[in-house]
Design an enzyme around this catalytic site. Structure first.
Site, mmCIF file in Angstrom:
data_model
loop_
_atom_site.group_PDB
_atom_site.id
_atom_site.type_symbol
_atom_site.label_atom_id
_atom_site.label_comp_id
_atom_site.label_asym_id
_atom_site.label_seq_id
_atom_site.Cartn_x
_atom_site.Cartn_y
_atom_site.Cartn_z
ATOM 1 N N GLY A 191 11.332 23.910 20.837
ATOM 2 C CA GLY A 191 10.366 24.751 21.517
ATOM 3 C C GLY A 191 10.610 24.791 23.019
ATOM 4 O O GLY A 191 11.748 24.741 23.497
ATOM 5 N N SER A 192 9.525 24.844 23.763
ATOM 6 C CA SER A 192 9.639 25.074 25.198
ATOM 7 C C SER A 192 10.190 23.891 25.983
ATOM 8 O O SER A 192 10.516 24.040 27.161
ATOM 9 C CB SER A 192 8.277 25.476 25.774
ATOM 10 O OG SER A 192 7.923 26.762 25.295
ATOM 11 N N THR A 193 10.311 22.709 25.356
ATOM 12 C CA THR A 193 10.958 21.616 26.080
ATOM 13 C C THR A 193 12.424 21.950 26.355
ATOM 14 O O THR A 193 13.013 21.435 27.301
ATOM 15 C CB THR A 193 10.879 20.291 25.286
ATOM 16 O OG1 THR A 193 11.476 20.466 23.996
ATOM 17 C CG2 THR A 193 9.429 19.854 25.114
#
Length: 486
Positions: A215-217
Site C-alpha cells: 500500500g502507501s508505505t
C-alpha cells in the site's frame, strides 16, 4: 609342499587386503550414505543424547532441554514459546527444525567442527561437543511490546537498528508454542495436525515468510526514485497531478481518500497520502528508475537470509505505464514482507544505506568462547544521502502534521508512513493496515530503531488513516521499548 604353502599364504594375504579395502570403503567412502540412512538410528540417538545448546535473548536463554530418560533422551523446551516462535522456530524429534533452530543447528546440536578444542579432534576422537549457544540481536522489551500490541490479531512486526541491521524484534501472530512439537508421543502428532489445519496458520512466520501489498508505505520508495531521478526537485512545488488521475492508456480513474490532492506538493501528498500524485510520479519516473530503486531497497532479492531464509519481496520487472502507476502506490503485483518494509524505513534513517538485516549477534561454545561474530555488512545504497534527508523530513511531517500522529513520542523525532493495502476481488477484502517508522532520541546522532507493522484484520476504513489508527500505536510501543532500553 613349500610352493602350496606360499600360494595359500598369498591367497590369505589377498583376502586380508580385500577385507581391509572393503572396511575402508564402508567406513570412509560410504560412511555418509550409512549415516544418513533412515534406518540408522545411531545418529538420532546421539543427536538427542545430550542437551541442545540454547538460543539467547539479552544474555538469557529462551530455550532449554528436558531429560526424558527415553531413547531420544533430551526434548527441547521453550520459555515464552509463542512470543519467540518466529525467532527460534521449533526443534522436533519427529518434524525436524525451522528458523534459528534450523539455520544454527550445527552449533546448537554440537556438530559444528568449530566447537572442537582442536582441528580434526572430533574426527580422531569420535567425541561429540556440547551444544553451543546462539546469541540473538533481539531486545526482549521490544519483542514483548510488539507481541502485546498485535494482541493476537493476524499480523507481524519487524524492528531494525538502522545503522547495523540488527533485528530488534520479530513477531508474528497468531503464534504457537514450539514445545508442543517436542518429543515422540502421540500428542506431538496431534499438535502437528492441529497447527497445520488451523485457518489462522500459527506456524506461518508472517514477518519474513509472508508478503503483502505494501500500500502507501511503498510511496517512500516511489518518492526516493523520483527525487533521485529528478522527476521532482522541490518538496514544496506544486505537481502537475490531476485528481482523479486517469491511468495511462486506460479509461480507469484513480481517486483519493482525502481532499486537496489536485496538483498537490510532494510534501502534502506524502503527509496525506495522495494516490493520484504518487501514481503519476511513478509513471513519470519510469520503470527503469523505479525498478532500480526498488532493487536497491531489497526488492526482488531471493537470497536474503537472516540467517533463516526470507521470502523475496516483489516489484515487477516488466509493466505498462498503468501497471507501473498502480505499483508505485504499493498495489498491482507489488508485494513486501514486513522485514522488507522495515529495511525501507531503516534506509531512510541511515542516510540511504541499507544494512544487511541479521538476527544472530554471535555464536559461542557452551562455555562462552566466541565461535563466530556476525558483524555488520552493507547491502546497497538505496538512494542519495541528500534524498534520504528529504525523506526523513517528509516522514517526520507525516507524524507531526499528517496521518501518522498516533506514533508521536514526546521529546523524540519520529518519522513514519501510513498505508492501507486493498486486496481481494474488486478490493472486497478488509484492507491491511501498515505503518513504517523510525525514531531518534534528542541529542543522539542518528535514529535508534526502524519499525514496520502490518495488521491483516484491521477494522478500519479504506483510507490511509487506518494504518495510523491500527498499526501506528503498535510501532510507537516498539520504538518506546527500544528507546527506553539500554
Amino acid at each position: 609342499m613349500t610352493r602350496y604353502i606360499r600360494h595359500a599364504a598369498a591367497f590369505c594375504a589377498l583376502l586380508l587386503i580385500a577385507l581391509l579395502v572393503n572396511a575402508t570403503r564402508v567406513q570412509v567412502v560410504q560412511s555418509g550414505h550409512f549415516d544418513d540412512n533412515p534406518a540408522n538410528r545411531r545418529q538420532a540417538i546421539a543427536r538427542f543424547g545430550q542437551p541442545r545448546g540454547d538460543i539467547m535473548v539479552e544474555g538469557r536463554a529462551v530455550t532449554g532441554s528436558q531429560d526424558t530418560g527415553e531413547q531420544l533422551r533430551y526434548e527441547r523446551t521453550y520459555k515464552n514459546g509463542p512470543l519467540y516462535a518466529p525467532v527460534t522456530g521449533y526443534a522436533s524429534q519427529v518434524y525436524g527444525t525451522t528458523f534459528l533452530e534450523n539455520a544454527e543447528d550445527d552449533i546448537l546440536s554440537g556438530t559444528d567442527p568449530m566447537l572442537a578444542p582442536l582441528p580434526l579432534w572430533n574426527d580422531i576422537s569420535r567425541a561429540q561437543n556440547p551444544g553451543g549457544k546462539v546469541r540473538t540481536t533481539i531486545r526482549a522489551a521490544a519483542q514483548q511490546a510488539a507481541y502485546a500490541g498485535l494482541g493476537g490479531k493476524k499480523g507481524a512486526v519487524a524492528a531494525i537498528e538502522p545503522s547495523t541491521g540488527k533485528i530488534l524484534a520479530l513477531v508474528s501472530t497468531p503464534s504457537y508454542d514450539p514445545e508442543r512439537l517436542s518429543g515422540t508421543s502421540g500428542s506431538v502428532a496431534r499438535s502437528w495436525a492441529a497447527l497445520n489445519a488451523s485457518a489462522d496458520k500459527p506456524m506461518l512466520n508472517r514477518a519474513i515468510r509472508q508478503t503483502y501489498p505494501p500500500g502507501s508505505t511503498f510511496k517512500v520508495v516511489t518518492a526516493a526514485a523520483a527525487l533521485d531521478a529528478g522527476t521532482v526537485t522541490d518538496l514544496d512545488a506544486a505537481t502537475k497531478s490531476p485528481s482523479p488521475y486517469t491511468l495511462p492508456g486506460t479509461s480507469t480513474q484513480l481517486t483519493n481518500e482525502v481532499d486537496g490532492c489536485t496538483n498537490a506538493t510532494l510534501r502534502y501528498a506524502f503527509e496525506w497520502s495522495c494516490n493520484t500524485v504518487f501514481a503519476k510520479l511513478g509513471a513519470d519516473t519510469g520503470l527503469g528508475d523505479m525498478l532500480g530503486t526498488a532493487r536497491n531497497f531489497g526488492f526482488n532479492d531471493s537470497g536474503l537470509k537472516i540467517p533463516s531464509s526470507v521470502a523475496a519481496s516483489n516489484f515487477d520487472t516488466a509493466m505498462d505505464d498503468a501497471q507501473l502507476a498502480l505499483s508505485s502506490i504499493g498495489q498491482y503485483d507489488t508485494r513486501a514482507t514486513p522485514l522488507q518494509m522495515a529495511m525501507v524505513s531503516a534506509a531512510v534513517a541511515n542516510g540511504g544505506q541499507v544494512e544487511s538485516p541479521h538476527l544472530v549477534d554471535e555464536t559461542t561454545t557452551d562455555d562462552g568462547d566466541v565461535v563466530e561474530n556476525t558483524g555488520n555488512h552493507s547491502l546497497h545504497q538505496a538512494m542519495n544521502p541528500a534524498t534520504a534527508m528529504q525523506l526523513r523530513e517528509l516522514m517526520t511531517g507525516v507524524v507531526e502534521e499528517g496521518t501518522g500522529s498516533n506514533a508521536a513520542i514526546p521529546d523524540v523525532t519520529v518519522g513514519g508512513k501510513t498505508g492501507t493495502a486493498q486486496h481481494g476481488i474488486d478490493n472486497s477484502g478488509t484492507p491491511y493496515a501498515w505503518f513504517i517508522s523510525w525514531a531518534q532520541k534528542s541529542g543522539e546522532a542518528q535514529p535508534s530503531v526502524a519499525v514496520a507493522v502490518v495488521v491483516e484484520d484491521a477494522a478500519a476504513d479504506r483510507g490511509d488513516i487506518s494504518g495510523g489508527g491500527s498499526a501506528a500505536p503498535i510501532a510507537k510501543a516498539v520504538m518506546e521499548a527500544v528507546l527506553d532500553g539500554p
